[in-house]
Design a protein around this motif. Structure first.
Motif, PDB file in Angstrom:
ATOM      1  N   LYS A  30      28.926  37.930  46.917  1.00 55.44           N
ATOM      2  CA  LYS A  30      29.569  38.688  47.988  1.00 55.44           C
ATOM      3  C   LYS A  30      30.712  39.483  47.370  1.00 55.44           C
ATOM      4  O   LYS A  30      31.539  38.923  46.662  1.00 55.44           O
ATOM      5  N   PHE A  31      30.706  40.769  47.664  1.00 58.17           N
ATOM      6  CA  PHE A  31      31.739  41.661  47.154  1.00 58.17           C
ATOM      7  C   PHE A  31      32.304  42.479  48.310  1.00 58.17           C
ATOM      8  O   PHE A  31      31.603  42.797  49.261  1.00 58.17           O
ATOM      9  N   ILE A  32      33.581  42.819  48.203  1.00 57.60           N
ATOM     10  CA  ILE A  32      34.225  43.738  49.132  1.00 57.60           C
ATOM     11  C   ILE A  32      34.666  44.950  48.310  1.00 57.60           C
ATOM     12  O   ILE A  32      35.235  44.796  47.232  1.00 57.60           O
ATOM     13  N   VAL A  33      34.396  46.137  48.847  1.00 54.93           N
ATOM     14  CA  VAL A  33      34.734  47.360  48.122  1.00 54.93           C
ATOM     15  C   VAL A  33      35.140  48.430  49.135  1.00 54.93           C
ATOM     16  O   VAL A  33      34.688  48.406  50.281  1.00 54.93           O
ATOM     17  N   LEU A  34      36.009  49.326  48.721  1.00 53.59           N
ATOM     18  CA  LEU A  34      36.316  50.475  49.570  1.00 53.59           C
ATOM     19  C   LEU A  34      35.007  51.198  49.860  1.00 53.59           C
ATOM     20  O   LEU A  34      34.124  51.259  48.994  1.00 53.59           O
ATOM     21  N   THR A  35      34.877  51.723  51.057  1.00 57.71           N
ATOM     22  CA  THR A  35      33.639  52.407  51.423  1.00 57.71           C
ATOM     23  C   THR A  35      33.558  53.746  50.686  1.00 57.71           C
ATOM     24  O   THR A  35      33.932  54.785  51.212  1.00 57.71           O
ATOM     25  N   GLU A  36      33.117  53.659  49.444  1.00 56.62           N
ATOM     26  CA  GLU A  36      32.891  54.843  48.609  1.00 56.62           C
ATOM     27  C   GLU A  36      31.480  54.715  48.069  1.00 56.62           C
ATOM     28  O   GLU A  36      31.161  53.748  47.357  1.00 56.62           O
ATOM     29  N   ILE A  37      30.644  55.686  48.415  1.00 51.58           N
ATOM     30  CA  ILE A  37      29.225  55.638  48.049  1.00 51.58           C
ATOM     31  C   ILE A  37      29.043  55.361  46.555  1.00 51.58           C
ATOM     32  O   ILE A  37      28.210  54.561  46.156  1.00 51.58           O
ATOM     33  N   GLU A  38      29.861  55.994  45.725  1.00 53.96           N
ATOM     34  CA  GLU A  38      29.722  55.843  44.278  1.00 53.96           C
ATOM     35  C   GLU A  38      29.889  54.386  43.841  1.00 53.96           C
ATOM     36  O   GLU A  38      29.096  53.862  43.055  1.00 53.96           O
ATOM     37  N   ILE A  80      27.129  34.524  35.770  1.00 55.68           N
ATOM     38  CA  ILE A  80      28.413  34.965  35.233  1.00 55.68           C
ATOM     39  C   ILE A  80      28.301  36.369  34.636  1.00 55.68           C
ATOM     40  O   ILE A  80      29.193  37.201  34.817  1.00 55.68           O
ATOM     41  N   LYS A  81      27.191  36.660  33.971  1.00 60.67           N
ATOM     42  CA  LYS A  81      26.991  37.986  33.378  1.00 60.67           C
ATOM     43  C   LYS A  81      27.074  39.066  34.457  1.00 60.67           C
ATOM     44  O   LYS A  81      27.725  40.099  34.273  1.00 60.67           O
ATOM     45  N   LYS A  82      26.444  38.826  35.616  1.00 59.19           N
ATOM     46  CA  LYS A  82      26.469  39.812  36.704  1.00 59.19           C
ATOM     47  C   LYS A  82      27.882  39.951  37.276  1.00 59.19           C
ATOM     48  O   LYS A  82      28.333  41.050  37.574  1.00 59.19           O
ATOM     49  N   TYR A  83      28.597  38.825  37.427  1.00 55.13           N
ATOM     50  CA  TYR A  83      29.985  38.903  37.906  1.00 55.13           C
ATOM     51  C   TYR A  83      30.819  39.772  36.979  1.00 55.13           C
ATOM     52  O   TYR A  83      31.626  40.591  37.418  1.00 55.13           O
ATOM     53  N   LYS A  84      30.632  39.593  35.679  1.00 57.44           N
ATOM     54  CA  LYS A  84      31.416  40.359  34.705  1.00 57.44           C
ATOM     55  C   LYS A  84      31.058  41.845  34.765  1.00 57.44           C
ATOM     56  O   LYS A  84      31.933  42.704  34.654  1.00 57.44           O
ATOM     57  N   GLU A  85      29.770  42.154  34.951  1.00 57.10           N
ATOM     58  CA  GLU A  85      29.349  43.554  35.045  1.00 57.10           C
ATOM     59  C   GLU A  85      29.974  44.209  36.277  1.00 57.10           C
ATOM     60  O   GLU A  85      30.510  45.321  36.200  1.00 57.10           O
ATOM     61  N   VAL A  86      29.903  43.532  37.419  1.00 56.82           N
ATOM     62  CA  VAL A  86      30.492  44.092  38.645  1.00 56.82           C
ATOM     63  C   VAL A  86      32.009  44.174  38.496  1.00 56.82           C
ATOM     64  O   VAL A  86      32.643  45.103  38.990  1.00 56.82           O
ATOM     65  N   GLY A  87      32.606  43.221  37.771  1.00 53.77           N
ATOM     66  CA  GLY A  87      34.046  43.214  37.540  1.00 53.77           C
ATOM     67  C   GLY A  87      34.550  44.431  36.785  1.00 53.77           C
ATOM     68  O   GLY A  87      35.747  44.744  36.815  1.00 53.77           O
ATOM     69  N   GLU A  88      33.653  45.143  36.116  1.00 54.67           N
ATOM     70  CA  GLU A  88      34.035  46.371  35.394  1.00 54.67           C
ATOM     71  C   GLU A  88      34.282  47.532  36.360  1.00 54.67           C
ATOM     72  O   GLU A  88      34.893  48.525  35.984  1.00 54.67           O
ATOM     73  N   ILE A  89      33.791  47.427  37.591  1.00 61.29           N
ATOM     74  CA  ILE A  89      33.965  48.489  38.573  1.00 61.29           C
ATOM     75  C   ILE A  89      35.347  48.331  39.210  1.00 61.29           C
ATOM     76  O   ILE A  89      35.636  47.296  39.805  1.00 61.29           O
ATOM     77  N   PRO A  90      36.215  49.328  39.088  1.00 61.13           N
ATOM     78  CA  PRO A  90      37.570  49.215  39.640  1.00 61.13           C
ATOM     79  C   PRO A  90      37.561  49.041  41.154  1.00 61.13           C
ATOM     80  O   PRO A  90      36.783  49.694  41.845  1.00 61.13           O
ATOM     81  N   GLY A  91      38.388  48.131  41.646  1.00 56.48           N
ATOM     82  CA  GLY A  91      38.577  47.986  43.078  1.00 56.48           C
ATOM     83  C   GLY A  91      37.584  47.095  43.804  1.00 56.48           C
ATOM     84  O   GLY A  91      37.623  46.989  45.015  1.00 56.48           O
ATOM     85  N   VAL A  92      36.679  46.454  43.058  1.00 58.55           N
ATOM     86  CA  VAL A  92      35.718  45.561  43.705  1.00 58.55           C
ATOM     87  C   VAL A  92      36.306  44.153  43.739  1.00 58.55           C
ATOM     88  O   VAL A  92      36.792  43.653  42.725  1.00 58.55           O
ATOM     89  N   ILE A  93      36.275  43.529  44.901  1.00 58.45           N
ATOM     90  CA  ILE A  93      36.766  42.165  45.059  1.00 58.45           C
ATOM     91  C   ILE A  93      35.570  41.225  45.162  1.00 58.45           C
ATOM     92  O   ILE A  93      34.689  41.437  46.000  1.00 58.45           O
ATOM     93  N   SER A  94      35.526  40.217  44.298  1.00 63.72           N
ATOM     94  CA  SER A  94      34.461  39.211  44.353  1.00 63.72           C
ATOM     95  C   SER A  94      34.908  38.064  45.230  1.00 63.72           C
ATOM     96  O   SER A  94      36.020  37.567  45.091  1.00 63.72           O
ATOM     97  N   LEU A  95      34.048  37.638  46.133  1.00 60.20           N
ATOM     98  CA  LEU A  95      34.367  36.520  47.004  1.00 60.20           C
ATOM     99  C   LEU A  95      33.642  35.267  46.540  1.00 60.20           C
ATOM    100  O   LEU A  95      32.644  35.325  45.897  1.00 60.20           O
TER     101      LEU A  95
END
Length: 95
Positions: A30-38, A80-95
């Motif tokens: 589960k991730f929360i992100v600003l509503t930006e299509i990119e 964990i690999k996927k968490y780290k990949e998503v963690g590279e995207i600025p502004g994404v919050i992992s729940l």
């Protein structure tokens, strides 16, 4: 300091996943992100070709989007690999 904190987090997560889950298994991110299509597309692309089920839902005011991803993975290291990949995207919050 942040790297040490996140490494400790991943070590604990891996231990928990090894104890509580029989692998391979479905895992729900589960991730929360600003509503930006990119940004939303970047998250989607990380899970492309993984057979993931992805659901997105905008917040009431539309400013944020929650992205839920269910995917079948072989082991905790893949989680964990996927968490780290998503963690590279600025502004994404992992729940």
């Amino acid at each position: 300091m942040e790297d040490k904190k996140s490494e400790d987090f991943y070590i604990r997560l891996k231990e928990q996943l090894q104890i509580t889950t029989v692998w391979p298994s479905n895992y729900l991110y589960k991730f929360i992100v600003l509503t930006e299509i990119e940004k939303i597309q970047q998250i989607h692309s990380i899970f492309d070709n993984a057979g993931a089920v992805i659901e997105s839902k905008k917040s009431k005011n539309g400013k944020y989007t929650s992205v839920s991803i269910t995917v079948n993975l072989k082991n905790p290291d893949e989680v964990i690999k996927k968490y780290k990949e998503v963690g590279e995207i600025p502004g994404v919050i992992s729940l």
